[in-house]
Design a protein around this motif. Structure first.
Motif, PDB file in Angstrom:
ATOM      1  N   UNK A 153      64.744  73.480  26.611  1.00 41.24           N
ATOM      2  CA  UNK A 153      64.866  74.449  27.707  1.00 41.24           C
ATOM      3  C   UNK A 153      66.325  74.814  27.930  1.00 41.24           C
ATOM      4  N   UNK A 154      67.197  73.811  27.900  1.00 41.08           N
ATOM      5  CA  UNK A 154      68.628  74.088  28.092  1.00 41.08           C
ATOM      6  C   UNK A 154      69.138  75.003  26.986  1.00 41.08           C
ATOM      7  N   UNK A 155      68.735  74.718  25.738  1.00 41.44           N
ATOM      8  CA  UNK A 155      69.165  75.555  24.623  1.00 41.44           C
ATOM      9  C   UNK A 155      68.682  76.983  24.753  1.00 41.44           C
ATOM     10  N   UNK A 156      67.390  77.154  25.108  1.00 40.26           N
ATOM     11  CA  UNK A 156      66.840  78.495  25.251  1.00 40.26           C
ATOM     12  C   UNK A 156      67.525  79.250  26.387  1.00 40.26           C
ATOM     13  N   UNK A 157      67.792  78.553  27.481  1.00 41.04           N
ATOM     14  CA  UNK A 157      68.441  79.204  28.618  1.00 41.04           C
ATOM     15  C   UNK A 157      69.864  79.638  28.266  1.00 41.04           C
TER      16      UNK A 157
ATOM     17  N   UNK B  82      61.986  99.327  23.845  1.00 45.95           N
ATOM     18  CA  UNK B  82      61.281 100.469  23.263  1.00 45.95           C
ATOM     19  C   UNK B  82      61.163 100.315  21.743  1.00 45.95           C
ATOM     20  N   UNK B  83      60.823  99.080  21.360  1.00 46.89           N
ATOM     21  CA  UNK B  83      60.691  98.735  19.945  1.00 46.89           C
ATOM     22  C   UNK B  83      59.379  97.979  19.759  1.00 46.89           C
ATOM     23  N   UNK B  84      58.415  98.553  19.030  1.00 43.40           N
ATOM     24  CA  UNK B  84      57.105  97.902  18.890  1.00 43.40           C
ATOM     25  C   UNK B  84      57.130  96.631  18.062  1.00 43.40           C
ATOM     26  N   UNK B  85      58.236  96.357  17.374  1.00 47.44           N
ATOM     27  CA  UNK B  85      58.338  95.144  16.565  1.00 47.44           C
ATOM     28  C   UNK B  85      59.113  94.041  17.279  1.00 47.44           C
ATOM     29  N   UNK B  86      59.474  94.248  18.547  1.00 43.96           N
ATOM     30  CA  UNK B  86      60.245  93.248  19.286  1.00 43.96           C
ATOM     31  C   UNK B  86      59.339  92.105  19.732  1.00 43.96           C
ATOM     32  N   UNK B  87      59.893  90.908  19.716  1.00 47.37           N
ATOM     33  CA  UNK B  87      59.195  89.759  20.284  1.00 47.37           C
ATOM     34  C   UNK B  87      60.257  88.742  20.705  1.00 47.37           C
ATOM     35  N   UNK B  88      59.894  87.716  21.487  1.00 51.02           N
ATOM     36  CA  UNK B  88      60.908  86.823  22.052  1.00 51.02           C
ATOM     37  C   UNK B  88      61.809  86.174  21.016  1.00 51.02           C
ATOM     38  N   UNK B  89      61.287  85.904  19.835  1.00 50.50           N
ATOM     39  CA  UNK B  89      62.059  85.148  18.866  1.00 50.50           C
ATOM     40  C   UNK B  89      63.031  86.001  18.079  1.00 50.50           C
TER      41      UNK B  89
ATOM     42  N   UNK C 264      64.380  81.326  20.368  1.00 54.99           N
ATOM     43  CA  UNK C 264      63.655  80.218  19.775  1.00 54.99           C
ATOM     44  C   UNK C 264      64.556  79.377  18.872  1.00 54.99           C
ATOM     45  N   UNK C 265      65.404  80.032  18.084  1.00 53.01           N
ATOM     46  CA  UNK C 265      66.272  79.268  17.181  1.00 53.01           C
ATOM     47  C   UNK C 265      67.289  78.451  17.962  1.00 53.01           C
ATOM     48  N   UNK C 266      67.784  78.996  19.077  1.00 55.26           N
ATOM     49  CA  UNK C 266      68.691  78.227  19.924  1.00 55.26           C
ATOM     50  C   UNK C 266      68.018  77.023  20.546  1.00 55.26           C
TER      51      UNK C 266
ATOM     52  N   UNK D 200      69.785  79.411  13.042  1.00 53.55           N
ATOM     53  CA  UNK D 200      68.891  78.939  11.986  1.00 53.55           C
ATOM     54  C   UNK D 200      69.683  78.273  10.863  1.00 53.55           C
ATOM     55  N   UNK D 201      70.835  78.854  10.523  1.00 56.27           N
ATOM     56  CA  UNK D 201      71.673  78.274   9.470  1.00 56.27           C
ATOM     57  C   UNK D 201      72.206  76.907   9.887  1.00 56.27           C
ATOM     58  N   UNK D 202      72.674  76.797  11.134  1.00 58.30           N
ATOM     59  CA  UNK D 202      73.172  75.512  11.620  1.00 58.30           C
ATOM     60  C   UNK D 202      72.049  74.478  11.652  1.00 58.30           C
TER      61      UNK D 202
END
Length: 321
Positions: A111-115, A71-78, A83-85, A148-150
């Motif tokens: 794919x493994x990282x994202x999962x 319920x957040x209009x600014x939400x997206x997958x990343x 995505x960073x993982x 992202x830092x790593x």
């Protein structure tokens, strides 16, 4: 007005896909194909268009799901760190020379990282037998900064070639698209889309609040878990195809909601189609602007998406989903 808008919407999508197939640094005449034109069309253009459509569809649909579930209009997958993982795992593979599975090595590690990150976000967002939107959002933001830092640390100590390839992956690079990448990712995206469409009525109810959804007989926590799983499955498959690309999951649901309405039964598939068309357009611009050099598709989507997003913020109704 909606039928007219739907016809225009479909026409624009078809037009963009055809442009992506036949336009570019070398124009291809579909009515008189030479041997070289056929090779370009079937071996280079068509895989890129199919990959772009699949990635854009997964991201567009995932954005529509998250904006409803959270319920957040600014939400997206990343925003959830997926995505960073995936980028971190892909970069680890690139920088370490992991090529045991040939051309599938980088997509597999991504794919493994994202999962794994999806499961980690879900674990942090789990409380009292269910997923809580606020915990999901905060966990995703925290993990996004961490990964992202790593990733920046790894890139700062890498070789020049490894650094260049990792940067291209981070910003979405479709230049390596080929037919071998498509079947597995397509299966995951189709499964995810099927799960979402089968739960579209529940998603409509959840947008109006958990209490309202309960009153209609939906098990909110179970539905949220299924929808989150479908989103994670599609996002993971998208990242494995061509890297991380922003703004599609954020913007496409807003555009479709404005054009065609907020009913999730139409919003999710239309956002998917719009996302695929937008990424096809971004890829066309990226490979046509400064040939023979190609711009990563993610930079093109950011150039077009950021100004439109700022425009949306100026609208009074942007916060309503």
């Amino acid at each position: 007005m909606r039928p007219v808008r739907m016809i225009i919407f479909i026409g624009v999508v078809v037009g963009i896909v055809l442009l992506a197939l036949f336009a570019g640094p070398r124009m291809v005449n579909p009515f008189s194909l030479t041997t070289m034109d056929r090779e370009i069309l079937y071996s280079i253009r068509m895989p890129r268009v199919v990959v772009a459509m699949l990635m854009g569809m997964a991201l567009g649909a995932s954005g529509a799901i998250l904006q409803g579930v959270l319920r957040n209009p600014l939400a997206d997958p990343y925003i959830l760190g997926i995505s960073s993982g995936a980028s971190l795992c892909a970069a680890l593979g690139l920088l370490s020379g992991f090529y045991y599975f040939g051309s599938m090595s980088v997509p597999l590690t991504a794919f493994i990282g994202a999962a794994l990150v999806s499961m980690l976000v879900g674990a942090f967002g789990w409380k009292r037998g269910g997923l809580w939107p606020e915990r999901l959002l905060l966990a995703g933001i925290g993990l996004n900064f961490l990964f992202s830092a790593v990733l920046m640390l790894l890139m700062s100590v890498s070789s020049d070639e490894g650094l260049r390839r990792a940067v291209l992956w981070m910003f979405g690079d479709l230049s390596m698209a080929d037919w071998s990448l498509i079947p597995t990712a397509a299966i995951f995206i189709v499964i995810g889309m099927g799960l979402v469409l089968s739960r579209s009525r529940a998603l409509n109810a959840m947008i109006l609040g958990d209490e309202f959804a309960h009153s209609l007989g939906f098990a909110v926590q179970r539905e949220r878990l299924i929808l989150f799983g479908a989103m994670a499955l599609m996002t993971s498959a998208s990242v494995s195809l061509g890297g991380t690309i922003g703004f599609i999951g954020l913007l496409m649901p807003h555009i479709v909601r404005f054009l065609l309405g907020a009913d999730s039964r139409l919003l999710v598939p239309a956002s998917a189609v719009a996302g695929g068309a937008f990424l096809c357009f971004a890829d066309l611009v990226g490979r046509s602007l400064m040939p023979p050099m190609e711009l990563p598709s993610g930079t093109v989507t950011a150039v077009f998406g950021a100004p439109y997003f700022l425009y949306l913020l100026r609208r009074k109704d942007v916060l309503s989903i």
